[in-house]
Design a protein around this motif. Sequence first.
Motif, short mmCIF file in Angstrom:
data_model
loop_
_atom_site.label_atom_id
_atom_site.label_comp_id
_atom_site.label_asym_id
_atom_site.label_seq_id
_atom_site.Cartn_x
_atom_site.Cartn_y
_atom_site.Cartn_z
N SER A 1 -2.88 -0.21 -3.56
CA SER A 1 -3.16 0.68 -2.42
C SER A 1 -1.88 1.16 -1.74
N ASP A 2 -0.80 0.39 -1.82
CA ASP A 2 0.48 0.79 -1.21
C ASP A 2 1.48 1.33 -2.23
N GLY B 1 1.42 5.12 -0.82
CA GLY B 1 -0.02 4.97 -0.66
C GLY B 1 -0.78 5.85 -1.64
N ILE B 2 -2.01 5.43 -1.91
CA ILE B 2 -2.83 6.12 -2.91
C ILE B 2 -3.12 7.56 -2.51
#
Length: 127
Positions: free
Chosen positions: A31-32, A49-50
């Motif tokens: 996610s990061d 980030g995504i």
Amino acid sequence: MISGENQAIIDNYVEAYNAFDVEGMVRLLDSDILFKDFSNGGITTETRGIQEFKELAEKSLQVFSNRRQTITHYSAVDDRVEIQIDYEAILAVDLPNGLKTGDTLQLKGKSVFEIKNGKIALIEDYG
């Protein structure tokens, strides 16, 4: 030594990239995720980030009518995996640098991946 799991994650990422499958790429990301693109000795693009990564990936879909990364070599560097790639793409739009729609790009480069908990946490592209 590169684990089979890490190599499979990278192979799946490159397959999704070649197929213009943004969702397939994103599924493999932490996610990061930190993405950096280096060219001419400096960072040309950086996302964290995504969501930022996905926006960049979706924009790049419009630039190429075809693209293919071919992995020519894998190596382990500390806690990262480095791949050497041959890259070929056909432009779908005219670029400000003078390249035109239909022009073919052929480059050699490398990408560095860091994988944590089965997800790609870092991608650095060098072209």
